[in-house]
Design an enzyme around this catalytic site. Structure first.
Site, PDB file in Angstrom:
ATOM      1  N   SER A  17      51.096  38.546  33.512  1.00  0.00           N
ATOM      2  CA  SER A  17      52.317  38.647  34.323  1.00  0.00           C
ATOM      3  C   SER A  17      53.529  38.011  33.656  1.00  0.00           C
ATOM      4  O   SER A  17      54.627  38.598  33.700  1.00  0.00           O
ATOM      5  CB  SER A  17      52.084  38.047  35.708  1.00  0.00           C
ATOM      6  N   THR A  62      47.218  34.736  42.454  1.00  0.00           N
ATOM      7  CA  THR A  62      45.996  35.405  42.005  1.00  0.00           C
ATOM      8  C   THR A  62      44.776  34.569  42.372  1.00  0.00           C
ATOM      9  O   THR A  62      44.891  33.550  43.065  1.00  0.00           O
ATOM     10  CB  THR A  62      46.106  35.762  40.495  1.00  0.00           C
ATOM     11  N   LYS A  66      44.477  34.079  46.979  1.00  0.00           N
ATOM     12  CA  LYS A  66      45.148  35.181  47.685  1.00  0.00           C
ATOM     13  C   LYS A  66      45.008  35.094  49.214  1.00  0.00           C
ATOM     14  O   LYS A  66      45.902  35.508  49.950  1.00  0.00           O
ATOM     15  CB  LYS A  66      44.611  36.527  47.192  1.00  0.00           C
ATOM     16  N   ASN A  87      49.620  38.619  47.435  1.00  0.00           N
ATOM     17  CA  ASN A  87      49.721  38.472  45.971  1.00  0.00           C
ATOM     18  C   ASN A  87      51.164  38.250  45.518  1.00  0.00           C
ATOM     19  O   ASN A  87      51.417  38.065  44.334  1.00  0.00           O
ATOM     20  CB  ASN A  87      49.101  39.678  45.241  1.00  0.00           C
ATOM     21  N   ASP A 102      49.172  44.997  45.673  1.00  0.00           N
ATOM     22  CA  ASP A 102      48.045  45.551  44.891  1.00  0.00           C
ATOM     23  C   ASP A 102      47.750  47.007  45.263  1.00  0.00           C
ATOM     24  O   ASP A 102      47.591  47.866  44.389  1.00  0.00           O
ATOM     25  CB  ASP A 102      46.769  44.725  45.126  1.00  0.00           C
ATOM     26  N   GLY A 128      38.453  41.961  46.782  1.00  0.00           N
ATOM     27  CA  GLY A 128      39.847  41.895  47.199  1.00  0.00           C
ATOM     28  C   GLY A 128      40.659  43.104  46.779  1.00  0.00           C
ATOM     29  O   GLY A 128      41.406  43.674  47.578  1.00  0.00           O
ATOM     30  N   THR A 150      26.803  44.613  47.077  1.00  0.00           N
ATOM     31  CA  THR A 150      26.496  43.918  48.331  1.00  0.00           C
ATOM     32  C   THR A 150      26.976  44.808  49.468  1.00  0.00           C
ATOM     33  O   THR A 150      28.156  44.825  49.823  1.00  0.00           O
ATOM     34  CB  THR A 150      27.224  42.551  48.370  1.00  0.00           C
ATOM     35  N   GLU A 152      26.716  44.938  52.667  1.00  0.00           N
ATOM     36  CA  GLU A 152      27.268  44.430  53.938  1.00  0.00           C
ATOM     37  C   GLU A 152      28.791  44.296  53.879  1.00  0.00           C
ATOM     38  O   GLU A 152      29.467  44.358  54.909  1.00  0.00           O
ATOM     39  CB  GLU A 152      26.686  43.048  54.309  1.00  0.00           C
TER      40      GLU A 152
HETATM   41  P1  NAP Z   1      36.468  40.248  43.652  1.00  0.00           P
HETATM   42  O1  NAP Z   1      37.132  40.119  44.974  1.00  0.00           O
HETATM   43  O2  NAP Z   1      35.733  39.093  43.080  1.00  0.00           O
HETATM   44  O3  NAP Z   1      35.459  41.527  43.743  1.00  0.00           O
HETATM   45  C1  NAP Z   1      34.603  41.836  42.671  1.00  0.00           C
HETATM   46  C2  NAP Z   1      33.914  43.164  42.953  1.00  0.00           C
HETATM   47  O4  NAP Z   1      33.140  43.513  41.794  1.00  0.00           O
HETATM   48  C3  NAP Z   1      32.923  43.130  44.109  1.00  0.00           C
HETATM   49  O5  NAP Z   1      32.871  44.382  44.743  1.00  0.00           O
HETATM   50  C4  NAP Z   1      31.607  42.822  43.390  1.00  0.00           C
HETATM   51  O6  NAP Z   1      30.446  43.246  44.094  1.00  0.00           O
HETATM   52  C5  NAP Z   1      31.763  43.696  42.161  1.00  0.00           C
HETATM   53  N1  NAP Z   1      30.911  43.256  41.059  1.00  0.00           N
HETATM   54  C6  NAP Z   1      31.089  42.182  40.276  1.00  0.00           C
HETATM   55  N2  NAP Z   1      30.098  42.105  39.355  1.00  0.00           N
HETATM   56  C7  NAP Z   1      29.279  43.175  39.586  1.00  0.00           C
HETATM   57  C8  NAP Z   1      28.093  43.655  38.977  1.00  0.00           C
HETATM   58  N3  NAP Z   1      27.536  43.024  37.920  1.00  0.00           N
HETATM   59  N4  NAP Z   1      27.534  44.790  39.461  1.00  0.00           N
HETATM   60  C9  NAP Z   1      28.101  45.444  40.499  1.00  0.00           C
HETATM   61  N5  NAP Z   1      29.215  45.042  41.121  1.00  0.00           N
HETATM   62  C10 NAP Z   1      29.806  43.908  40.673  1.00  0.00           C
HETATM   63  O7  NAP Z   1      37.533  40.658  42.527  1.00  0.00           O
HETATM   64  P2  NAP Z   1      38.862  41.552  42.681  1.00  0.00           P
HETATM   65  O8  NAP Z   1      40.012  40.654  42.906  1.00  0.00           O
HETATM   66  O9  NAP Z   1      38.584  42.642  43.662  1.00  0.00           O
HETATM   67  O10 NAP Z   1      39.013  42.134  41.204  1.00  0.00           O
HETATM   68  C11 NAP Z   1      38.106  43.108  40.697  1.00  0.00           C
HETATM   69  C12 NAP Z   1      38.564  43.542  39.307  1.00  0.00           C
HETATM   70  O11 NAP Z   1      39.816  44.199  39.420  1.00  0.00           O
HETATM   71  C13 NAP Z   1      38.783  42.392  38.301  1.00  0.00           C
HETATM   72  O12 NAP Z   1      38.338  42.828  37.046  1.00  0.00           O
HETATM   73  C14 NAP Z   1      40.299  42.226  38.275  1.00  0.00           C
HETATM   74  O13 NAP Z   1      40.769  41.754  37.036  1.00  0.00           O
HETATM   75  C15 NAP Z   1      40.747  43.663  38.495  1.00  0.00           C
HETATM   76  N6  NAP Z   1      42.068  43.771  39.125  1.00  0.00           N
HETATM   77  C16 NAP Z   1      42.981  44.569  38.503  1.00  0.00           C
HETATM   78  C17 NAP Z   1      44.231  44.725  39.053  1.00  0.00           C
HETATM   79  C18 NAP Z   1      45.230  45.578  38.356  1.00  0.00           C
HETATM   80  O14 NAP Z   1      46.419  45.489  38.686  1.00  0.00           O
HETATM   81  N7  NAP Z   1      44.840  46.437  37.436  1.00  0.00           N
HETATM   82  C19 NAP Z   1      44.587  44.074  40.266  1.00  0.00           C
HETATM   83  C20 NAP Z   1      43.609  43.282  40.887  1.00  0.00           C
HETATM   84  C21 NAP Z   1      42.352  43.143  40.304  1.00  0.00           C
HETATM   85  P3  NAP Z   1      29.709  42.224  45.110  1.00  0.00           P
HETATM   86  O15 NAP Z   1      30.530  42.289  46.364  1.00  0.00           O
HETATM   87  O16 NAP Z   1      28.363  42.762  45.237  1.00  0.00           O
HETATM   88  O17 NAP Z   1      29.743  40.851  44.464  1.00  0.00           O
END
Ligand code: NAP
Length: 279
Positions: A17, A62, A66, A87, A102, A128, A150, A152
């Site tokens: 950012s 971040t 959040k 965010n 987002d 998230g 997961t 649920e």
């Molecule tokens: P988060 O809230 O921690 O959610 C992570 C997600 O990934 C959950 O659905 C989790 O499943 C799943 N996951 C993680 N490891 C896994 C595995 N080994 N196998 C299957 N599923 C898995 O994180 P978030 O904030 O949503 O961010 C997710 C990703 O998006 C990150 O890489 C982040 O950098 C990226 N992101 C990008 C932007 C962008 O602007 N491009 C914006 C925000 C986030 P479970 O629920 O089962 O744990």
């Protein structure tokens, strides 16, 4: 007076950012600077108070703040209320206002390639970012199917969607995963699978990637994930995570500076991010 912006999170050292926003400030000759601030969970309230006292203009928020930051803000905008996460914070006449950009960032990245209204969108993930995309896509009248490790968590989102929008999302399990992927038009990886350093991972194997879809990965490091490589091999149109990153950042700028975000600003932001990622 120079305007101060920043991102608060923990860890935050690798955030793109500052590079993205400072590139716009320099290019448009806006007297402003954007920094990253590593703020621990126990320092969050003081961090917000301090930023307010020091007359900061805006902050991005971040992981892991959040949701927790919401209780320290004066006003929560509808965009953040609906997904229960902030965010972007605007410091406005001593009031702190929390927004969420987002979801709209993801939608704008998709809309560059295709319309969303009435489309079937398959989403991997229920974290998230997935939650923000689900709500924004439903606002745009898309039909949503979700698979998450997961399971649920999909039920929890579904209950909220029902309560807040009187709509439903389809929960996908391993039995109907393949048919749902075949039947949708847009596929989004909204999990962190494939993110650096685990660049050889993909949420699905190549053999399960259907032909000819629009496929987006919200992971932006690497720019071309394994998931997107598989999609390209199957003649899909691909959208990388940099686009969402840039559009969500652009929406924050719009909130803070009240300026119209034209394509040239998007290009400045995207070029700055790509340059940094390629270092
Ligand atoms: P988060 O809230 O921690 O959610 C992570 C997600 O990934 C959950 O659905 C989790 O499943 C799943 N996951 C993680 N490891 C896994 C595995 N080994 N196998 C299957 N599923 C898995 O994180 P978030 O904030 O949503 O961010 C997710 C990703 O998006 C990150 O890489 C982040 O950098 C990226 N992101 C990008 C932007 C962008 O602007 N491009 C914006 C925000 C986030 P479970 O629920 O089962 O744990």
């Amino acid at each position: 007076m120079v305007k101060i912006f920043g991102v608060i999170g923990h860890p935050v050292a690798h955030s793109l950012s500052p590079v993205m926003h400072n590139a716009v400030f320099r290019s448009l000759k806006i007297d402003a600077n954007y920094f990253s601030f590593d703020v621990g969970k126990n320092e969050l309230q003081d961090g917000i108070k301090g930023a307010k006292a020091l007359k900061f203009s805006g902050l991005n928020v971040t992981i892991p703040h959040k949701i927790s930051v919401m209780k320290y803000l004066d006003i929560i905008d509808e965009s953040a209320k609906i997904v229960n996460a902030v965010n972007t914070i605007k410091f406005d006449n001593k009031k702190t206002i929390g927004y969420n950009t987002d979801g709209i960032g993801a939608i704008k990245a998709i809309k560059k390639r295709t319309e969303i209204e009435g489309k079937k969108i398959f989403i991997f993930g229920a974290g998230g970012a997935a939650r923000s995309i689900i709500f924004s896509a439903l606002f745009n009248n898309a039909e949503i199917s979700v698979y998450n490790r997961t399971e649920e968590k999909v039920d929890v989102i579904n209950d909220e969607v029902m309560k807040k929008l009187n709509k439903r999302i389809k929960k996908v399990d391993l039995n109907n995963l393949m048919s749902e992927l075949e039947n949708c038009e847009i596929i989004i990886n909204a999990t962190s699978v494939g993110m650096f350093p685990d660049v050889n991972e993909s949420i699905i194997d190549e053999k399960f990637m259907p032909e000819g879809k629009i496929v987006m990965d919200i992971v932006y490091n690497p720019i071309e994930t394994k998931f997107l490589k598989y999609a390209k091999k199957k003649n899909c149109i691909t959208i990388d995570g940099v686009d969402m990153l840039v559009y969500q950042g652009a929406e924050s700028l719009k909130i803070w500076l009240d300026i119209e975000i034209k394509d040239d600003i998007i290009k400045i932001m995207k070029d700055a991010v790509i340059k940094e990622l390629k270092k």
